[in-house]
Enzyme design. Structure first.
Site, PDB file in Angstrom:
ATOM      1  N   ILE A 116       0.833  -1.203   0.000  1.00  0.00           N
ATOM      2  CA  ILE A 116       0.000   0.000   0.000  1.00  0.00           C
ATOM      3  C   ILE A 116       0.870   1.256   0.000  1.00  0.00           C
ATOM      4  CG2 ILE A 116      -1.731   1.312   1.286  1.00  0.00           C
ATOM      5  CD1 ILE A 116      -2.838  -1.357   2.309  1.00  0.00           C
TER       6      ILE A 116
ATOM      7  N   SER B 118      -7.346  -0.359  10.326  1.00  0.00           N
ATOM      8  CA  SER B 118      -7.952  -1.526   9.675  1.00  0.00           C
ATOM      9  C   SER B 118      -9.346  -1.786  10.206  1.00  0.00           C
ATOM     10  CB  SER B 118      -7.076  -2.756   9.933  1.00  0.00           C
ATOM     11  OG  SER B 118      -7.714  -3.945   9.502  1.00  0.00           O
TER      12      SER B 118
ATOM     13  N   TYR C  96      -3.318  -9.144  15.905  1.00  0.00           N
ATOM     14  CA  TYR C  96      -3.183  -8.055  14.935  1.00  0.00           C
ATOM     15  C   TYR C  96      -4.216  -6.971  15.204  1.00  0.00           C
ATOM     16  CZ  TYR C  96      -3.584  -5.641  10.437  1.00  0.00           C
ATOM     17  OH  TYR C  96      -3.664  -4.683   9.458  1.00  0.00           O
TER      18      TYR C  96
END
Length: 349
Positions: A13, A119, A178
């Site tokens: 990204i 996210s 995560y």
């Protein structure tokens, strides 16, 4: 000319953010660790871009990159579900500690604008509704999963729920290491903004895909896992019943959202940390995407395995209305054309 520091700017990204920033007239500096597990070969860096090799957990390296910088675009992170809980220290070091080091260096250097790559995983399960409106989903039960009952249940009534679009005011409920590390990044950025008067745009990416995506590893996204299987001549393996709802957004649309967020931080009021969902607005199932990829790649059809993993969520799809209204951003790559491109595009080794 304004200067932006892009951490992780040689990654999937980050490298797209760099290209888009250059097109918009930014002076770009990259800080990237160039670790071998992510970069099997030296990255291609556009002309005029300064590349500094260093880790975001190294305060001296970060501080040295901030000279003349107006805004930081923090993309560097360890991503994906990982192998097991033994990965936890690496995730926390790269994501939480790394972000703390970046923010501390920004505070010392007087750099007061940040775009943070967050996210959708911060939400855990997405938004759900029951007979009486919005409802909080309980963690899915092992006996339900083993029996093929994959939909979440209401925490109070135990009844099955229906998915809906998730907005930024949904409660955070991280369900993996995560995810916990991404929540920590957001909370650290919020504290930094409050204490320094800085402005933060926290971009909650949904399922990003596109050319240059890393190949199949335990840290890769599901699109890369399917694409890598097809390249090997294997059938993509779809977990559960394939009905998991997701929002797949093209990497160029994500990069464009970052450029819009860079501008937003210049006009934002002081001491603000604002979250934005970055999704395509198209709801797809995992099986839909696997099938489209198989057809576009002219490979074998996916197989639905019924397998499941602890920490996986059932449905998470975005409402990106806030990003459209406040950032002036909108996605432009429709899923069909994006998948056709991705089906034969080069992957990152």
């Amino acid at each position: 000319m304004s200067r932006v520091l892009v951490t992780g700017g040689a990654g999937f990204i980050g490298s797209r953010v760099v290209l888009h920033a250059l097109r918009e007239g930014w002076d770009v500096r990259i800080l990237d660790s160039l670790t071998p597990d992510v970069h099997a070969r030296p990255p291609d860096v556009p002309a005029g871009v300064e590349l500094v090799r260093g880790d975001v957990s190294d305060g001296q390296a970060v501080h040295g990159c901030l000279a003349g910088v107006d805004v930081v675009c923090h993309q560097a992170a360890k991503v994906g579900m990982g192998v097991d809980f033994s990965d936890a220290p690496d995730y926390i070091a790269a994501n939480a500690l790394g972000t703390a080091v970046v923010l501390a260096a920004m505070a010392r250097a007087g750099v007061g604008r940040l775009v943070l790559a967050s996210s959708m995983v911060v939400y855990g399960e997405g938004r759900y509704v029951g007979p009486d409106g919005d409802a909080l989903p309980a963690a899915r039960r092992q006996d339900d999963l083993r029996a093929g009952r994959f939909e979440p249940r209401d925490r109070v009534t135990g009844g099955f729920l229906s998915p809906a679009l998730t907005d930024e005011d949904a409660p955070l409920d991280p369900r993996s290491v995560y995810a916990a590390s991404k929540v920590a990044q957001e909370h650290l950025a919020g504290v930094w903004a409050a204490e320094t008067g800085g402005s933060v745009a926290m971009l909650r990416y949904h399922n990003v895909y596109g050319p240059g995506m890393p190949r199949d590893t335990p840290y890769a996204g599901v699109a890369a896992i399917f694409r890598s299987a097809l390249e090997r001549g294997d059938r993509p393996r779809v977990f559960e019943d394939g009905g998991q709802r997701r929002d797949f957004v093209h990497v160029d649309d994500v990069a464009a959202a970052n450029i819009a967020a860079l501008a937003w931080t210049a006009a934002a009021p002081p001491a603000v940390a604002r979250a934005f969902n970055i999704g395509s607005g198209t709801v797809s199932t995992i099986l839909d995407v696997a099938t489209q990829l198989s057809l576009a790649h002219e490979g074998p059809a996916p197989v639905v395995t019924g397998e499941f993993r602890a920490g996986d969520v059932r449905h998470i799809t975005a409402s990106s209305a806030r990003a459209r209204a406040e950032l002036g951003w909108a996605p432009h790559v429709d899923l069909g054309s994006g998948i056709r491109e991705f089906a034969t595009a080069a992957l990152r080794d």
